[in-house]
Design a protein around this motif. Structure first.
Motif, mmCIF file in Angstrom:
data_model
loop_
_atom_site.group_PDB
_atom_site.id
_atom_site.type_symbol
_atom_site.label_atom_id
_atom_site.label_comp_id
_atom_site.label_asym_id
_atom_site.label_seq_id
_atom_site.Cartn_x
_atom_site.Cartn_y
_atom_site.Cartn_z
ATOM 1 N N LEU A 93 0.830 -1.212 0.000
ATOM 2 C CA LEU A 93 0.000 0.000 0.000
ATOM 3 C C LEU A 93 0.861 1.257 0.000
ATOM 4 C CD1 LEU A 93 -2.809 -1.046 2.516
ATOM 5 C CD2 LEU A 93 -3.062 -0.696 0.048
ATOM 6 N N GLU A 94 1.960 1.226 0.737
ATOM 7 C CA GLU A 94 2.871 2.378 0.771
ATOM 8 C C GLU A 94 3.508 2.597 -0.604
ATOM 9 O OE1 GLU A 94 5.695 1.651 3.839
ATOM 10 O OE2 GLU A 94 4.208 1.750 5.456
ATOM 11 N N ASN A 95 3.892 1.508 -1.255
ATOM 12 C CA ASN A 95 4.488 1.610 -2.588
ATOM 13 C C ASN A 95 3.488 2.186 -3.587
ATOM 14 O OD1 ASN A 95 6.390 1.072 -4.777
ATOM 15 N ND2 ASN A 95 5.044 -0.636 -5.318
ATOM 16 N N LEU A 96 2.253 1.729 -3.492
ATOM 17 C CA LEU A 96 1.205 2.249 -4.370
ATOM 18 C C LEU A 96 0.975 3.734 -4.112
ATOM 19 C CD1 LEU A 96 -1.109 1.775 -6.427
ATOM 20 C CD2 LEU A 96 -2.571 1.197 -4.467
ATOM 21 N N GLU A 97 0.927 4.113 -2.848
ATOM 22 C CA GLU A 97 0.682 5.516 -2.497
ATOM 23 C C GLU A 97 1.820 6.413 -2.977
ATOM 24 O OE1 GLU A 97 -1.432 8.716 -1.067
ATOM 25 O OE2 GLU A 97 -2.065 6.624 -1.236
ATOM 26 N N ARG A 98 3.040 5.927 -2.875
ATOM 27 C CA ARG A 98 4.196 6.713 -3.328
ATOM 28 C C ARG A 98 4.123 6.954 -4.840
ATOM 29 N NH1 ARG A 98 7.566 3.807 -1.247
ATOM 30 N NH2 ARG A 98 8.137 2.435 -2.973
ATOM 31 N N GLN A 99 3.806 5.908 -5.580
ATOM 32 C CA GLN A 99 3.654 6.064 -7.030
ATOM 33 C C GLN A 99 2.516 7.026 -7.361
ATOM 34 O OE1 GLN A 99 3.875 2.437 -9.553
ATOM 35 N NE2 GLN A 99 4.117 1.324 -7.636
ATOM 36 N N TYR A 100 1.439 6.894 -6.621
ATOM 37 C CA TYR A 100 0.264 7.737 -6.859
ATOM 38 C C TYR A 100 0.605 9.217 -6.695
ATOM 39 C CZ TYR A 100 -4.225 9.993 -5.854
ATOM 40 O OH TYR A 100 -5.297 10.851 -5.839
ATOM 41 N N GLN A 101 1.278 9.549 -5.612
ATOM 42 C CA GLN A 101 1.600 10.950 -5.344
ATOM 43 C C GLN A 101 2.569 11.511 -6.384
ATOM 44 O OE1 GLN A 101 0.014 12.812 -3.318
ATOM 45 N NE2 GLN A 101 -1.096 11.228 -2.188
ATOM 46 N N GLU A 102 3.554 10.704 -6.790
ATOM 47 C CA GLU A 102 4.532 11.160 -7.782
ATOM 48 C C GLU A 102 3.876 11.405 -9.136
ATOM 49 O OE1 GLU A 102 7.463 8.119 -7.846
ATOM 50 O OE2 GLU A 102 8.422 8.737 -5.959
ATOM 51 N N LYS A 103 3.067 10.453 -9.577
ATOM 52 C CA LYS A 103 2.436 10.562 -10.891
ATOM 53 C C LYS A 103 1.324 11.611 -10.892
ATOM 54 C CE LYS A 103 3.482 5.730 -11.915
ATOM 55 N NZ LYS A 103 4.373 5.923 -13.067
ATOM 56 N N LYS A 104 0.639 11.728 -9.773
ATOM 57 C CA LYS A 104 -0.434 12.724 -9.670
ATOM 58 C C LYS A 104 0.126 14.130 -9.836
ATOM 59 C CE LYS A 104 -4.045 14.448 -6.571
ATOM 60 N NZ LYS A 104 -4.720 14.293 -5.261
ATOM 61 N N LYS A 105 1.277 14.373 -9.241
ATOM 62 C CA LYS A 105 1.891 15.697 -9.330
ATOM 63 C C LYS A 105 2.155 16.075 -10.780
ATOM 64 C CE LYS A 105 5.824 18.365 -7.579
ATOM 65 N NZ LYS A 105 7.063 18.325 -6.746
ATOM 66 N N GLU A 106 2.663 15.131 -11.558
ATOM 67 C CA GLU A 106 2.946 15.413 -12.968
ATOM 68 C C GLU A 106 1.662 15.539 -13.781
ATOM 69 O OE1 GLU A 106 5.459 13.673 -16.812
ATOM 70 O OE2 GLU A 106 5.311 12.478 -14.968
ATOM 71 N N LEU A 107 0.739 14.600 -13.586
ATOM 72 C CA LEU A 107 -0.499 14.602 -14.371
ATOM 73 C C LEU A 107 -1.313 15.866 -14.134
ATOM 74 C CD1 LEU A 107 -2.611 13.247 -16.190
ATOM 75 C CD2 LEU A 107 -3.464 12.029 -14.171
ATOM 76 N N TYR A 108 -1.465 16.247 -12.875
ATOM 77 C CA TYR A 108 -2.320 17.385 -12.543
ATOM 78 C C TYR A 108 -1.690 18.727 -12.916
ATOM 79 C CZ TYR A 108 -5.958 14.783 -10.054
ATOM 80 O OH TYR A 108 -7.016 13.958 -9.735
ATOM 81 N N SER A 109 -0.410 18.734 -13.239
ATOM 82 C CA SER A 109 0.256 19.990 -13.606
ATOM 83 C C SER A 109 0.389 20.165 -15.119
ATOM 84 C CB SER A 109 1.650 20.051 -12.966
ATOM 85 O OG SER A 109 2.484 19.025 -13.477
ATOM 86 N N LEU A 110 -0.131 19.213 -15.892
ATOM 87 C CA LEU A 110 -0.030 19.319 -17.348
ATOM 88 C C LEU A 110 -0.832 20.504 -17.872
ATOM 89 C CD1 LEU A 110 -0.393 15.613 -18.586
ATOM 90 C CD2 LEU A 110 1.704 16.946 -18.350
ATOM 91 N N LYS A 111 -0.325 21.082 -18.939
ATOM 92 C CA LYS A 111 -1.050 22.124 -19.663
ATOM 93 C C LYS A 111 -1.403 21.558 -21.026
ATOM 94 C CE LYS A 111 -0.660 26.938 -21.217
ATOM 95 N NZ LYS A 111 0.232 28.131 -21.290
ATOM 96 N N VAL A 112 -2.674 21.614 -21.397
ATOM 97 C CA VAL A 112 -3.101 21.039 -22.673
ATOM 98 C C VAL A 112 -3.737 22.112 -23.554
ATOM 99 C CG1 VAL A 112 -3.461 18.769 -21.636
ATOM 100 C CG2 VAL A 112 -5.392 20.352 -21.837
ATOM 101 N N ILE A 113 -3.885 21.789 -24.826
ATOM 102 C CA ILE A 113 -4.487 22.713 -25.788
ATOM 103 C C ILE A 113 -5.921 23.024 -25.374
ATOM 104 C CG2 ILE A 113 -5.186 22.998 -28.200
ATOM 105 C CD1 ILE A 113 -2.860 21.091 -28.919
ATOM 106 N N ASP A 114 -6.259 24.288 -25.399
ATOM 107 C CA ASP A 114 -7.567 24.744 -24.912
ATOM 108 C C ASP A 114 -8.645 24.548 -25.981
ATOM 109 O OD1 ASP A 114 -9.518 25.805 -23.322
ATOM 110 O OD2 ASP A 114 -8.982 27.895 -23.702
ATOM 111 N N LEU A 115 -8.923 23.290 -26.262
ATOM 112 C CA LEU A 115 -10.004 22.916 -27.171
ATOM 113 C C LEU A 115 -10.803 21.790 -26.516
ATOM 114 C CD1 LEU A 115 -8.186 22.878 -30.648
ATOM 115 C CD2 LEU A 115 -9.899 24.527 -29.864
ATOM 116 N N PRO A 116 -12.107 21.703 -26.773
ATOM 117 C CA PRO A 116 -12.946 20.702 -26.096
ATOM 118 C C PRO A 116 -12.415 19.280 -26.180
ATOM 119 C CG PRO A 116 -14.323 22.254 -27.284
ATOM 120 C CD PRO A 116 -12.906 22.592 -27.641
ATOM 121 N N VAL A 117 -11.901 18.880 -27.346
ATOM 122 C CA VAL A 117 -11.449 17.497 -27.514
ATOM 123 C C VAL A 117 -10.308 17.165 -26.566
ATOM 124 C CG1 VAL A 117 -9.880 18.135 -29.411
ATOM 125 C CG2 VAL A 117 -10.653 15.769 -29.180
ATOM 126 N N TRP A 118 -9.394 18.124 -26.348
ATOM 127 C CA TRP A 118 -8.241 17.850 -25.487
ATOM 128 C C TRP A 118 -8.570 18.068 -24.017
ATOM 129 C CZ3 TRP A 118 -5.985 14.948 -28.486
ATOM 130 C CH2 TRP A 118 -5.756 15.253 -29.829
#
Length: 256
Positions: A93-118
């Motif tokens: 569970l700790e290993n899963l949580e560590r991966q989750y926090q690391e990947k979440k930080k990158e995913l949630y900080s992405l900037k994408v093209i401002d169009l409905p499809v993206w």
């Protein structure tokens, strides 16, 4: 009259000059962009007046990095793996949580093209990421406490599997296990071999553990996992839409 002709000639000359300048100015907005797909090296040119490189990077990551399995977990197919996840549940569970926090930080900080499809693709990627995390967490806990699945996020979708897994009546779980295996065997090149292996496990003293491995790791997992994954045809469309961002695109692909 002569003066008028001179003025017209000068006007036309200026017009040609201005028109001639438009094409180079437009071309200067074409910015090179290289990216890799599954078996291709791609080089495209995008209009920098429409998109930012950071936005294209964000969409690229959604399609080729955050589209698929996000977490490195150990699949449970053997009794030894089941014993490990039970004895070291907190570590898993700790290993899963560590991966989750690391990947979440990158995913949630992405900037994408401002169009409905993206923007929709981004929302779906976040939902898939969160659901996959929850599914992995539930499975780790359920291998030690099958009744915990009664509170599963996916209960309404996978009620049949969960009711069998969490039932105090083990015969109900064994019956569901057999039905699932029979269904699975029909898509196998050796259906009788599948059932022979099942019967061997069913007659083993650790048949309850074998049942949990298949019912949690396959029946429940596949049911829940398919409920939040993007459909293949939607994926194919998204890849094509990404290529359309580029005004020029050259692909160098290896033969499969």
């Amino acid at each position: 009259m002569r003066m008028e002709k001179m003025m017209i000639g000068l006007y036309l000359a200026l017009s040609v000059t201005v028109l001639g300048q438009k094409s180079p100015a437009k071309n200067t907005n074409l910015t090179p962009y290289s990216y890799q797909t599954f078996n291709c090296d791609n080089k495209g040119y995008f209009d920098a007046s429409k998109y930012e490189k950071e936005e294209i990077d964000g969409v690229n990551k959604l399609l080729y990095k955050f589209n698929g399995v996000h977490f490195d977990t150990n699949p449970i197919f053997k009794l030894s793996s089941l014993e490990d996840v039970r004895n070291n549940k907190d570590l898993h569970l700790e290993n899963l949580e560590r991966q989750y926090q690391e990947k979440k930080k990158e995913l949630y900080s992405l900037k994408v093209i401002d169009l409905p499809v993206w923007k929709k693709l981004y929302e779906n990627a976040i939902q898939t990421f969160e659901n996959e995390y929850e599914l992995n967490k539930e499975e780790i806990i359920a291998f030690s406490d099958p009744s915990s699945l009664k509170n599963s996020k996916f209960y309404s979708t996978c009620r049949e599997s969960i009711d069998a897994i969490s039932s105090p009546d083990k015969d109900k779980m064994f019956a569901s296990w057999k039905a699932y295996t029979e269904l699975k065997s029909k898509n196998n090149a050796d259906p009788q071999g599948v059932m022979n292996r099942f019967n061997t496990k069913l007659n083993d003293p650790q048949k309850e553990d074998y049942a949990l491995i298949d019912m949690i790791g396959l029946s429940f997992h596949n049911c829940a996992n398919s409920s939040f994954r993007q459909k293949p045809e939607e994926e194919a469309t998204a890849y094509k839409d990404f290529d359309k961002i580029f005004m020029k695109l050259k692909k160098n692909c290896d033969m499969p």
